[in-house]
Design a protein around this motif. Structure first.
Motif, PDB file in Angstrom:
ATOM      1  N   ASP A 142       0.837  -1.203   0.000  1.00  0.00           N
ATOM      2  CA  ASP A 142       0.000   0.000   0.000  1.00  0.00           C
ATOM      3  C   ASP A 142       0.874   1.257   0.000  1.00  0.00           C
ATOM      4  O   ASP A 142       0.529   2.261  -0.625  1.00  0.00           O
ATOM      5  N   PHE A 145       2.334   1.611  -3.721  1.00  0.00           N
ATOM      6  CA  PHE A 145       1.374   2.111  -4.711  1.00  0.00           C
ATOM      7  C   PHE A 145       0.740   3.436  -4.282  1.00  0.00           C
ATOM      8  O   PHE A 145       0.530   4.326  -5.099  1.00  0.00           O
ATOM      9  N   GLY A 146       0.428   3.559  -2.988  1.00  0.00           N
ATOM     10  CA  GLY A 146      -0.327   4.720  -2.521  1.00  0.00           C
ATOM     11  C   GLY A 146       0.522   5.948  -2.281  1.00  0.00           C
ATOM     12  O   GLY A 146       0.100   7.067  -2.576  1.00  0.00           O
ATOM     13  N   ARG A 149       3.601   5.872  -5.440  1.00  0.00           N
ATOM     14  CA  ARG A 149       2.912   5.842  -6.743  1.00  0.00           C
ATOM     15  C   ARG A 149       3.694   5.010  -7.766  1.00  0.00           C
ATOM     16  O   ARG A 149       3.761   5.343  -8.956  1.00  0.00           O
ATOM     17  N   ARG A 198      -0.393  -0.920 -10.262  1.00  0.00           N
ATOM     18  CA  ARG A 198      -1.153  -0.022  -9.407  1.00  0.00           C
ATOM     19  C   ARG A 198      -2.633  -0.009  -9.771  1.00  0.00           C
ATOM     20  O   ARG A 198      -3.499   0.098  -8.911  1.00  0.00           O
ATOM     21  N   HIS A 199      -2.918  -0.160 -11.054  1.00  0.00           N
ATOM     22  CA  HIS A 199      -4.314  -0.155 -11.496  1.00  0.00           C
ATOM     23  C   HIS A 199      -5.079  -1.319 -10.844  1.00  0.00           C
ATOM     24  O   HIS A 199      -6.167  -1.133 -10.303  1.00  0.00           O
ATOM     25  N   TRP A 201      -4.258  -2.827  -8.121  1.00  0.00           N
ATOM     26  CA  TRP A 201      -4.338  -2.521  -6.680  1.00  0.00           C
ATOM     27  C   TRP A 201      -5.494  -1.578  -6.397  1.00  0.00           C
ATOM     28  O   TRP A 201      -6.271  -1.782  -5.469  1.00  0.00           O
ATOM     29  N   GLU A 202      -5.615  -0.540  -7.268  1.00  0.00           N
ATOM     30  CA  GLU A 202      -6.699   0.432  -7.059  1.00  0.00           C
ATOM     31  C   GLU A 202      -8.056  -0.251  -7.200  1.00  0.00           C
ATOM     32  O   GLU A 202      -8.987   0.034  -6.455  1.00  0.00           O
ATOM     33  N   LEU A 203      -8.154  -1.178  -8.159  1.00  0.00           N
ATOM     34  CA  LEU A 203      -9.447  -1.827  -8.406  1.00  0.00           C
ATOM     35  C   LEU A 203      -9.800  -2.862  -7.350  1.00  0.00           C
ATOM     36  O   LEU A 203     -10.951  -2.967  -6.935  1.00  0.00           O
ATOM     37  N   GLN A 206      -6.856  -2.434  -2.695  1.00  0.00           N
ATOM     38  CA  GLN A 206      -6.688  -1.350  -1.746  1.00  0.00           C
ATOM     39  C   GLN A 206      -7.454  -1.686  -0.466  1.00  0.00           C
ATOM     40  O   GLN A 206      -8.652  -1.955  -0.511  1.00  0.00           O
TER      41      GLN A 206
END
Ligand SMILES: CC(C)(COP(=O)(O)OP(=O)(O)OC[C@H]1O[C@@H](n2cnc3c(N)ncnc32)[C@H](O)[C@@H]1OP(=O)(O)O)[C@@H](O)C(=O)NCCC(=O)NCCS
Length: 208
Positions: A142, A145-146, A149, A198-199, A201-203, A206
């Protein structure tokens, strides 16, 4: 190498329910050297690791944390952790015990991928199979990615390291490729690379 221990003011720390991911301390060295001399911890590596190499690595990891703000954090328990000792007896690790590392590190050039950073872990065997590697790895993922980035994260291991592969799966990674490691001995040559972006992870991941 410029690293010194106890420069925590320069290290960003991560905290989960049960562990603290922090900079490396001189006090960690005894347990770190001991765990790297344990054949169980080194089952999927070519050999156990010498005390000299362990100290060198700890300094390198601290240097990376201070320089980049992230890296392979030393992992410390927050509360006491119960475990079964080598004689089959219940035992307790006290609060604030150093248990190994979890974090982020540049992927070595031998791994055939464009991904820059891997997520990795090595814990002392007393705490295995209680979900601690997964818990710390989710926090490191986290953060990667968070906060940083990063676009992608990889993680690689020998093909038969089932516990490590399971942690990769549990944090949402998929098997990217199998490959032959060019420099490891025959017994460790068959390797696997897991990855996530990351995409994804976002979907999906997270907060999971
Ligand atoms: C890999 C390692 C960090 C995992 O730490 P951990 O805190 O035990 O990990 P977790 O408890 O979060 O998850 C381990 C998972 O592997 C599973 N597992 C353990 N041994 C297994 C085996 N022999 N076969 C299949 N799965 C196994 C556990 O059941 C658990 O999965 P589950 O939650 O679905 O039941 C730890 O085993 C370790 O430090 N090993 C030595 C160093 C090492 O190999 N590091 C990785 C190098 S790439």
């Amino acid at each position: 190498m410029t690293a010194e221990f106890d420069r925590d003011e320069d290290v960003f720390m991560l905290e989960t329910e049960r562990i603290l991911l922090r900079g490396w301390h001189e006090d960690d060295l005894h347990d770190w050297i001991t765990m790297n001399a344990d054949p169980a911890v080194r089952e999927y590596f070519p050999s156990v690791q010498s005390p000299e190499k362990s100290v060198e690595q700890a300094l390198e990891f601290q240097d990376e944390l201070v320089t980049n703000g992230f890296g392979l954090w030393a992992a410390e328990t927050k509360d006491a952790v119960a475990y079964i000792d080598d004689r089959g007896k219940p035992a307790i690790l006290p609060p604030a015990t150093f248990i190994g590392f979890i974090g982020l590190h540049p992927l070595p050039a031998e791994v055939p991928t464009d991904i820059s950073y891997e997520i990795g872990w090595r814990l002392t065997k007393e705490v295995w199979n209680q979900g601690l590697a997964t818990e710390g790895a989710r926090a490191a993922r986290d953060y990667a990615f968070g906060i940083e980035r990063l676009g992608h994260l990889g993680s690689y291991t020998t093909a038969d390291n089932a516990p490590s592969r399971r942690v990769m799966e549990k944090i949402g990674m998929h098997l990217e490729r199998e490959f032959t490691h060019p420099t490891l001995p025959d017994a460790q040559k068959d390797c696997v690379l897991y990855a996530m972006d990351r995409h994804q992870w976002e979907l999906t991941n997270q907060g999971v």
